[in-house]
Design a protein around this motif. Structure first.
Motif, PDB file in Angstrom:
ATOM      1  N   PRO A 260      55.497   0.973   8.020  1.00  0.00           N
ATOM      2  CA  PRO A 260      55.427   2.180   8.857  1.00  0.00           C
ATOM      3  C   PRO A 260      54.538   1.938  10.073  1.00  0.00           C
ATOM      4  O   PRO A 260      53.696   1.038  10.084  1.00  0.00           O
ATOM      5  CB  PRO A 260      54.837   3.229   7.922  1.00  0.00           C
ATOM      6  N   THR A 275      49.463  10.767   8.361  1.00  0.00           N
ATOM      7  CA  THR A 275      50.768  10.802   9.016  1.00  0.00           C
ATOM      8  C   THR A 275      51.147   9.411   9.496  1.00  0.00           C
ATOM      9  O   THR A 275      50.288   8.540   9.683  1.00  0.00           O
ATOM     10  CB  THR A 275      50.760  11.764  10.211  1.00  0.00           C
ATOM     11  N   TRP A 276      52.444   9.224   9.731  1.00  0.00           N
ATOM     12  CA  TRP A 276      52.941   7.929  10.202  1.00  0.00           C
ATOM     13  C   TRP A 276      54.333   8.105  10.796  1.00  0.00           C
ATOM     14  O   TRP A 276      54.990   9.138  10.584  1.00  0.00           O
ATOM     15  CB  TRP A 276      52.989   6.909   9.053  1.00  0.00           C
ATOM     16  N   ASP A 277      54.767   7.097  11.518  1.00  0.00           N
ATOM     17  CA  ASP A 277      56.136   7.039  12.029  1.00  0.00           C
ATOM     18  C   ASP A 277      56.944   6.052  11.200  1.00  0.00           C
ATOM     19  O   ASP A 277      56.400   5.084  10.656  1.00  0.00           O
ATOM     20  CB  ASP A 277      56.155   6.600  13.497  1.00  0.00           C
ATOM     21  N   ALA A 278      58.231   6.293  11.117  1.00  0.00           N
ATOM     22  CA  ALA A 278      59.107   5.402  10.356  1.00  0.00           C
ATOM     23  C   ALA A 278      59.160   4.025  10.998  1.00  0.00           C
ATOM     24  O   ALA A 278      59.040   3.891  12.222  1.00  0.00           O
ATOM     25  CB  ALA A 278      60.515   5.998  10.284  1.00  0.00           C
ATOM     26  N   TYR A 287      58.127   6.501   0.922  1.00  0.00           N
ATOM     27  CA  TYR A 287      56.855   5.850   1.229  1.00  0.00           C
ATOM     28  C   TYR A 287      55.907   6.016   0.040  1.00  0.00           C
ATOM     29  O   TYR A 287      56.107   6.872  -0.824  1.00  0.00           O
ATOM     30  CB  TYR A 287      56.199   6.481   2.464  1.00  0.00           C
ATOM     31  N   ASN A 314      57.112  12.131   6.422  1.00  0.00           N
ATOM     32  CA  ASN A 314      56.253  11.231   7.196  1.00  0.00           C
ATOM     33  C   ASN A 314      54.813  11.731   7.241  1.00  0.00           C
ATOM     34  O   ASN A 314      54.073  11.470   8.197  1.00  0.00           O
ATOM     35  CB  ASN A 314      56.790  11.079   8.628  1.00  0.00           C
ATOM     36  N   SER A 315      54.426  12.465   6.198  1.00  0.00           N
ATOM     37  CA  SER A 315      53.034  12.905   6.100  1.00  0.00           C
ATOM     38  C   SER A 315      52.704  13.149   4.635  1.00  0.00           C
ATOM     39  O   SER A 315      53.598  13.339   3.799  1.00  0.00           O
ATOM     40  CB  SER A 315      52.797  14.188   6.906  1.00  0.00           C
TER      41      SER A 315
END
Length: 374
Positions: A260, A275-278, A287, A314-315
């Protein structure tokens, strides 16, 4: 009897539709592995299944001969141009089928896993006189692994130490070419053979101390979930003590999912928001979020450190009154391969770029971030 149950089906039972491929043995009918048409028939069925359904894998059971007295004299005479011995010819037939199945399955669905649950003793081990996969049933799963036609094995280790549980387990590991070995255990013997619950618990502990064992599998569900008092004691012990933390599937091969991106964390109102981006160019299945420290996390040995097991978005929110906790995030692709972890730590913001071997075909770089979020 079983064939009669399907008499009204549009698709007929193979005993009715392919009687010429079946052999009567010990009160039941079996497809003759020595007949090329029998192997083709099974391959067609498997192909239809994996084309129509999104299966993660195929685990073969009973892919062997049923016994020494199996009446395959006619196929042995007709399809043995190399004049092999009966046992070698039978093993060659099973080997050919497994190879064809593996190659077909990988062509139709490249990420699918193919393995089997062979008899619990490979060949004769030490002083024990168990039935063996290789000699008793002409089944050679170690050849299937060595030839590249298996991703894993789940040997049916339905023995206690009187029948060599530990030496048989070690033999499978030593012959697995470093592929995952998942040990098949027999909770049904708590009922059928009056085993004590401690036998199963002890076997699990032995698998965990044996390098090369990737996990355990149970036969069968009713002997984990049934109402028998002994089964209930086993279930309680597994749930409360043995498997009280989540764990991911064993990793197959060296491929890794891409990691990620832009992982961040903030602390407020008694908890963390991570949080993160794909990752780029990856069909993410889910994830995982790990609680870590300055030394990092061994994702293959850290079920106790997982705080977010299968996170679909994504969190992730983690409630804690402790400030300064450190986290890592990984991604899983559709084949359940896990990425390298991306760390989010307290401290000065800095990054280390690391090119992943699994991403050699594009320019995406893995970024490990120390992020000042306090």
């Amino acid at each position: 009897r079983n064939a009669a149950r399907y008499a009204s089906n549009k698709v007929k039972h193979p005993l009715k539709s392919h009687r010429d491929l079946c052999v009567l043995y010990s009160g039941g009918y079996y497809l003759d592995p020595g007949l090329p048409e029998a192997r083709k028939y099974l391959l067609k069925l498997y192909k239809e299944l994996i084309e129509k359904y999104d299966f993660d894998g195929i685990n073969l059971d009973y892919t062997r001969y049923p016994g020494d007295k199996f009446n395959d004299a006619s196929s042995f005479k007709a399809y043995n141009p190399g004049k092999l011995s009966r046992d070698d010819w039978r093993r060659a037939n099973i080997n050919e089928f497994v190879a064809q199945l593996h190659d077909m399955a990988k062509k139709v669905r490249p990420g699918i896993r193919v393995g089997s649950a062979p008899i619990g003793t490979y060949k004769n081990v030490d002083k024990y006189k168990n039935a063996t996969s290789y000699f008793s049933y002409q089944q050679d799963p170690c050849q299937w692994i060595e030839s590249g036609h298996h991703d894993f094995i789940i040997p049916q280790m339905y023995w206690n130490e009187d029948f060599g549980f530990t030496p048989n387990m070690v033999t499978w590991v030593n012959n697995s070419c470093k592929h995952p070995v998942v040990v098949g255990l027999a909770p049904y013997k708590l009922v059928d053979s009056k085993w004590d619950v401690d036998v199963i618990i002890d076997q699990i502990e032995k698998t965990r101390r044996t390098d090369g064992v990737a996990g355990v599998c149970f036969f069968r569900a009713e002997h984990l979930l049934g109402n028998n008092p002994k089964i209930k004691r086993l279930y309680d012990a597994l749930r409360k003590d043995v498997f009280n933390r989540p764990a991911h599937l064993p990793q197959f091969g060296s491929n890794k999912a891409p990691s990620p991106r832009n992982v961040k964390a903030e602390y407020s109102n008694g908890g963390y928001v991570i949080t993160w981006d794909a990752p780029r160019n990856c069909d993410v299945r889910y994830y995982s979020v790990y609680l870590t420290d300055d030394k990092g996390v061994r994702i293959d040995q850290a079920p106790d450190d997982i705080v977010g097991f299968k996170v679909k978005g994504n969190s992730f929110n983690y409630r804690s009154s402790k400030k300064g906790l450190k986290f890592a995030v990984t991604a899983f692709d559709r084949d359940y391969s896990e990425s390298d972890p991306v760390y989010v730590n307290r401290g000065k913001e800095k990054s280390k770029k690391h090119k992943s071997k699994s991403d050699s075909d594009n320019s995406d770089e893995r970024v490990y971030v120390d992020y000042d979020f306090l």
